[in-house]
Design an enzyme around this catalytic site. Structure first.
Site, mmCIF file in Angstrom:
data_model
loop_
_atom_site.group_PDB
_atom_site.id
_atom_site.type_symbol
_atom_site.label_atom_id
_atom_site.label_comp_id
_atom_site.label_asym_id
_atom_site.label_seq_id
_atom_site.Cartn_x
_atom_site.Cartn_y
_atom_site.Cartn_z
ATOM 1 N N ASP A 1 4.471 4.321 7.449
ATOM 2 C CA ASP A 1 3.397 4.685 8.376
ATOM 3 C C ASP A 1 3.772 6.016 9.023
ATOM 4 O OD1 ASP A 1 2.908 1.962 7.762
ATOM 5 O OD2 ASP A 1 1.885 1.656 9.679
ATOM 6 N N LYS B 1 -5.048 5.247 9.113
ATOM 7 C CA LYS B 1 -4.746 4.386 10.253
ATOM 8 C C LYS B 1 -5.159 5.073 11.546
ATOM 9 C CE LYS B 1 -0.652 2.252 12.446
ATOM 10 N NZ LYS B 1 0.811 2.026 12.300
ATOM 11 N N LYS C 1 -6.488 0.869 8.488
ATOM 12 C CA LYS C 1 -5.696 0.071 9.417
ATOM 13 C C LYS C 1 -5.992 0.478 10.861
ATOM 14 C CE LYS C 1 -0.912 -0.982 10.800
ATOM 15 N NZ LYS C 1 0.537 -0.777 10.490
#
Length: 322
Positions: free
Chosen positions: A159, A222, A258
């Site tokens: 991430d 995300k 996400k």
């Protein structure tokens, strides 16, 4: 139908020319339709009012549990805390073995090896934040070292945070090239690209960041780090879902989404799942394509799950509260 994933290189899809130079990338991004903020927020709010019946609610709760990246990203994280988190991911409800496992645990790079041991032998993934998370204020060499450390320790997913300063200064190619470099350094690990939507100021910027991430090879886009005041919202998640839908239509490449930060209750999670279903459909209703970044959401989902099964809530010690 099985769709190509974002692991396909940017050069292989129909929009490769958009990233040929700073000028072509800027022209492409500025040519994206402007976002109708009132319409976007109105649609997100309307979808959030949809009624979910008991059977569908039970399915949605289990689906949401299976989509959680169970997360601890604190300076006080210890190996014991990470091992406990891994155990919770593998067996969320010790009194009910039918409860699904979470999708992943998400930790700092130095805790990846501990997390891998904790979930060994299961399908729970280990995700690691990287690239000088959460601010992203470091040289590219430092960021890539961060990524390589996590991958070498066994991270299944990375991430990363984008350079918001570069993005807001209009240095779109710098952001694109950095994502490409991180993608390469990630190897076989799936890459989630975090925009920190609360710092991007406008919906138009969120749309442009989404397309930069996807063009650069993100496997997921995300919303947030969870470390700022405004994190995931129904509206910014809806906007990103529209972006991945349009990207797949243009390129054949499917990218996950996400939302992270601020999603704490079962009611919130179900609202997001309705938005997913109504915007991109069943192809994204799977933890390979949709995740929740959360630390406290799981506890509420488990309590609601038990309420549906037994008609009552258990005492306060039924589940751990993070």
């Amino acid at each position: 139908m099985t769709m190509p994933t974002a692991s396909a290189s940017a050069e292989e899809h129909a929009l490769a020319d958009a990233t040929a130079s700073e000028a072509t990338l800027r022209r492409f991004l500025q040519g994206l339709p402007g976002v109708d903020a009132v319409g976007l927020e109105g649609r997100a709010a309307a979808l959030g009012t949809r009624s979910i019946k008991t059977t569908a609610k039970a399915y949605a709760i289990d689906l949401a549990i299976s989509m959680i990246d169970l997360t601890t990203l604190e300076g006080a994280d210890t190996p014991g805390k990470v091992r406990a988190l891994g155990a919770k991911a593998v067996n969320p409800d010790p009194t009910d073995r039918t409860a699904p496992r979470t999708a992943a645990v998400c930790v700092y790079p130095d805790m990846v090896a501990t997390a891998k041991e904790a979930v060994a032998g299961t399908d729970v993934k280990v995700a690691s934040v990287a690239t000088a998370f959460p601010a992203g204020r470091a040289s590219l060499d430092v960021k890539l070292g961060d990524v390589r450390e996590a991958v070498a320790a066994g991270a299944d997913e990375i991430d990363m945070v984008i350079d918001r300063g570069a993005f807001l200064a209009g240095k779109y190619m710098k952001v694109y090239e950095e994502i490409r470099a991180v993608k390469e350094a990630s190897g076989s690990a799936r890459l989630k690209v975090i925009f920190e939507t609360g710092e991007l100021s406008t919906y138009d910027n969120i749309r442009r960041a989404s397309w930069i991430g996807m063009l650069a090879g993100a496997d997921f886009i995300k919303t947030s780090t969870g470390k700022v005041g405004v994190n995931a919202t129904p509206a910014n998640t809806l906007l990103m879902l529209e972006a991945v839908r349009d990207f797949r239509a243009a390129t054949g490449v499917q990218v996950g989404v996400k939302p992270a930060g601020g999603i704490r209750t079962s009611k919130d999670a179900v609202k997001f799942l309705v938005i997913v279903n109504e915007t991109v459909g069943e192809d994204w209703l799977d933890n390979h394509w949709f995740r929740f970044g959360a630390s406290s959401l799981l506890s509420d989902l488990l309590m609601q799950r038990q309420k549906l099964a037994t008609g009552r809530y258990s005492g306060p010690d039924y589940v751990t509260v993070d």
